[in-house]
Design a protein around this motif. Sequence first.
Motif, PDB file in Angstrom:
ATOM      1  N   UNK A  38      30.274 -46.160   8.218  1.00 20.00           N
ATOM      2  CA  UNK A  38      31.665 -46.678   8.081  1.00 20.00           C
ATOM      3  C   UNK A  38      32.502 -45.990   9.248  1.00 20.00           C
ATOM      4  N   UNK A  39      32.134 -44.768   9.903  1.00 17.18           N
ATOM      5  CA  UNK A  39      32.993 -44.090  10.925  1.00 17.18           C
ATOM      6  C   UNK A  39      32.179 -43.968  12.230  1.00 17.18           C
ATOM      7  N   UNK A  40      31.655 -45.232  12.518  1.00 16.82           N
ATOM      8  CA  UNK A  40      30.885 -45.463  13.623  1.00 16.82           C
ATOM      9  C   UNK A  40      30.875 -46.769  14.411  1.00 16.82           C
ATOM     10  N   UNK A  41      30.783 -46.804  15.526  1.00 23.49           N
ATOM     11  CA  UNK A  41      30.897 -48.228  16.254  1.00 23.49           C
ATOM     12  C   UNK A  41      29.483 -48.638  16.695  1.00 23.49           C
ATOM     13  N   UNK A  42      29.120 -49.814  16.619  1.00 19.54           N
ATOM     14  CA  UNK A  42      27.781 -50.306  17.336  1.00 19.54           C
ATOM     15  C   UNK A  42      28.181 -51.177  18.656  1.00 19.54           C
ATOM     16  N   UNK A  83      31.660 -53.509  22.120  1.00 24.54           N
ATOM     17  CA  UNK A  83      31.734 -53.124  20.846  1.00 24.54           C
ATOM     18  C   UNK A  83      31.140 -54.419  20.007  1.00 24.54           C
ATOM     19  N   UNK A  84      30.014 -54.235  19.102  1.00 29.53           N
ATOM     20  CA  UNK A  84      29.736 -55.434  18.364  1.00 29.53           C
ATOM     21  C   UNK A  84      30.122 -55.317  16.995  1.00 29.53           C
ATOM     22  N   UNK A  85      29.965 -54.038  16.467  1.00 35.15           N
ATOM     23  CA  UNK A  85      30.395 -53.901  14.922  1.00 35.15           C
ATOM     24  C   UNK A  85      31.236 -52.451  14.851  1.00 35.15           C
ATOM     25  N   UNK A  86      32.173 -52.820  14.030  1.00 35.44           N
ATOM     26  CA  UNK A  86      32.917 -51.393  13.915  1.00 35.44           C
ATOM     27  C   UNK A  86      32.814 -51.273  12.340  1.00 35.44           C
ATOM     28  N   UNK A  87      32.698 -49.834  11.948  1.00 40.93           N
ATOM     29  CA  UNK A  87      32.493 -49.558  10.712  1.00 40.93           C
ATOM     30  C   UNK A  87      33.887 -49.700   9.788  1.00 40.93           C
ATOM     31  N   UNK A  88      33.710 -49.712   8.499  1.00 36.16           N
ATOM     32  CA  UNK A  88      35.013 -50.030   7.839  1.00 36.16           C
ATOM     33  C   UNK A  88      36.159 -48.940   7.822  1.00 36.16           C
ATOM     34  N   UNK A  91      39.545 -47.720  12.907  1.00 38.99           N
ATOM     35  CA  UNK A  91      40.572 -48.817  13.258  1.00 38.99           C
ATOM     36  C   UNK A  91      41.025 -48.544  14.740  1.00 38.99           C
ATOM     37  N   UNK A  92      40.205 -47.844  15.641  1.00 35.75           N
ATOM     38  CA  UNK A  92      40.860 -47.756  16.996  1.00 35.75           C
ATOM     39  C   UNK A  92      39.888 -48.787  17.940  1.00 35.75           C
ATOM     40  N   UNK A  93      38.959 -49.341  17.494  1.00 35.59           N
ATOM     41  CA  UNK A  93      38.454 -50.255  18.274  1.00 35.59           C
ATOM     42  C   UNK A  93      38.173 -51.595  17.502  1.00 35.59           C
ATOM     43  N   UNK A  94      37.697 -52.901  18.161  1.00 34.64           N
ATOM     44  CA  UNK A  94      37.655 -54.243  17.489  1.00 34.64           C
ATOM     45  C   UNK A  94      36.405 -54.669  18.205  1.00 34.64           C
ATOM     46  N   UNK A  95      35.763 -55.470  17.593  1.00 35.51           N
ATOM     47  CA  UNK A  95      34.584 -56.263  18.236  1.00 35.51           C
ATOM     48  C   UNK A  95      35.007 -56.949  19.433  1.00 35.51           C
ATOM     49  N   UNK A  96      34.260 -56.853  20.561  1.00 32.99           N
ATOM     50  CA  UNK A  96      34.436 -57.458  21.884  1.00 32.99           C
ATOM     51  C   UNK A  96      35.193 -56.627  22.745  1.00 32.99           C
ATOM     52  N   UNK A  97      35.568 -55.247  22.096  1.00 35.79           N
ATOM     53  CA  UNK A  97      36.111 -54.325  23.097  1.00 35.79           C
ATOM     54  C   UNK A  97      35.090 -53.943  24.161  1.00 35.79           C
ATOM     55  N   UNK A 114      21.271 -51.162  22.080  1.00 34.60           N
ATOM     56  CA  UNK A 114      22.366 -50.738  21.504  1.00 34.60           C
ATOM     57  C   UNK A 114      22.300 -49.329  21.063  1.00 34.60           C
ATOM     58  N   UNK A 115      23.742 -48.751  20.965  1.00 28.47           N
ATOM     59  CA  UNK A 115      23.780 -47.645  20.516  1.00 28.47           C
ATOM     60  C   UNK A 115      24.843 -47.488  19.387  1.00 28.47           C
ATOM     61  N   UNK A 116      24.743 -46.560  18.431  1.00 28.29           N
ATOM     62  CA  UNK A 116      25.946 -46.159  17.532  1.00 28.29           C
ATOM     63  C   UNK A 116      26.552 -45.170  18.166  1.00 28.29           C
ATOM     64  N   UNK A 117      27.862 -44.850  18.007  1.00 23.90           N
ATOM     65  CA  UNK A 117      28.679 -43.762  18.367  1.00 23.90           C
ATOM     66  C   UNK A 117      29.903 -43.486  17.612  1.00 23.90           C
ATOM     67  N   UNK A 118      30.324 -42.159  17.355  1.00 22.07           N
ATOM     68  CA  UNK A 118      31.700 -41.750  16.721  1.00 22.07           C
ATOM     69  C   UNK A 118      32.515 -42.322  17.674  1.00 22.07           C
ATOM     70  N   UNK A 119      33.549 -43.170  17.107  1.00 24.27           N
ATOM     71  CA  UNK A 119      34.685 -43.564  18.085  1.00 24.27           C
ATOM     72  C   UNK A 119      35.543 -42.745  18.705  1.00 24.27           C
ATOM     73  N   UNK A 120      35.471 -41.321  18.263  1.00 26.81           N
ATOM     74  CA  UNK A 120      36.309 -40.231  18.895  1.00 26.81           C
ATOM     75  C   UNK A 120      35.713 -39.888  20.142  1.00 26.81           C
ATOM     76  N   UNK A 121      34.420 -40.325  20.428  1.00 25.96           N
ATOM     77  CA  UNK A 121      33.830 -40.253  21.642  1.00 25.96           C
ATOM     78  C   UNK A 121      34.146 -41.506  22.721  1.00 25.96           C
ATOM     79  N   UNK A 122      34.580 -42.583  22.311  1.00 29.03           N
ATOM     80  CA  UNK A 122      34.793 -43.906  23.092  1.00 29.03           C
ATOM     81  C   UNK A 122      36.050 -44.102  23.550  1.00 29.03           C
TER      82      UNK A 122
END
Length: 353
Positions: A38-42, A83-88, A91-97, A114-122
């Motif tokens: 939920x708190x990650x982005x793909x 960004x392909x998927x954002x966790x629920x 809120x800082x990113x959206x698909x396609x960014x 593909x990698x997953x990441x904490x959005x605070x690092x992105x």
Amino acid sequence: MDFRNSQPINMKSLQLKKYGGITEVLQFKEVKQEIPKDNEVLIKVEAVGLNPIDIKIAKGDLRAIIPSITKKPKLGFDISGIVMVTGEKVTSFQEGDEVFVRLPLHQGSGFSEFVTSNPNHVALKPSNTSFEEAASLPLVALTSIQALKDYAKAKARQRILIDSGSGGVGTFAIQYAKHLGLNVTAITSSKNKEFLEKLEVDNVICYDVKNPEKINEKYDIVFNIISGINTFKSVKLAKKGGVIVSIGGPPDIRFIPKLKIYGVQKLLLYPLFGLSSLTINLFALLKGVKYYRFLTQSNGKQLEEVTELVEKKKVNPLIDKVYPLNKYKEAFEYLKTNRVKGKLILNHINNRQ
């Protein structure tokens, strides 16, 4: 490919099969990429930057220093992609960014599709860069910002000495130091002198013409990178009250709290690191200078600063060569020569089937 079902997805990944020389121990494998939490982005990886630490991890050199990466060591920390998927909860990113990120050392895996990441690092990548250019920035930019701003507290008109000036960190540090209004002296070989002069350094010291160990100048800040000058010489080159920031000296107890290790492992590192850094810390104390040995931390907010600087053309990404991912052996052989001007990049795009 459906990223939103509950099942892991298959992807190709370049991984270590054992410790050793990096061109001998990597292999392509098909692995499972977990669906982001939920708190990650793909992120679909488009390009990845190479760094000397990849070689060190592959050889096993960091097993005693960073035990957290040794159970399942992964490589490739500087990436750019989509960004392909954002966790629920994201809120800082959206698909396609289009984004870039420096993955933490315990995570890695940038040599994957593909990698997953904490959005605070992105952060959103600079709009005026390619994916390859964006992938050249995270580690060198964060290292420079954290060294000069966070540790050295650099101020305009101070004098700074940057060793290994033509490498990835050095070339970004020069540009960032000039942006901050510092007077910059950089060390490189004579064949790279003109290359650095284009970055508007104030003075270039060519180590194959003048031995850096015999520099008589004193500097407010000395940025000791990897192998340009001896760490103890760095202390001698700093004026009283000056600062040495190092990513090349012996490990220091002050960055143990930032490592992803706990319990007995963490306790054992304190005497190990304390002894290894005792001499250099005492020497700095006697010379009246501050010495900081640090590990670069992933930081999305600081990458946002980088994006702004690049878009305003205050700093520029510098790439030596771009290789397709399947030419990774050739790329790492070149990296090992220590003759790279700027950064080397692996491009994922031409390797997708």
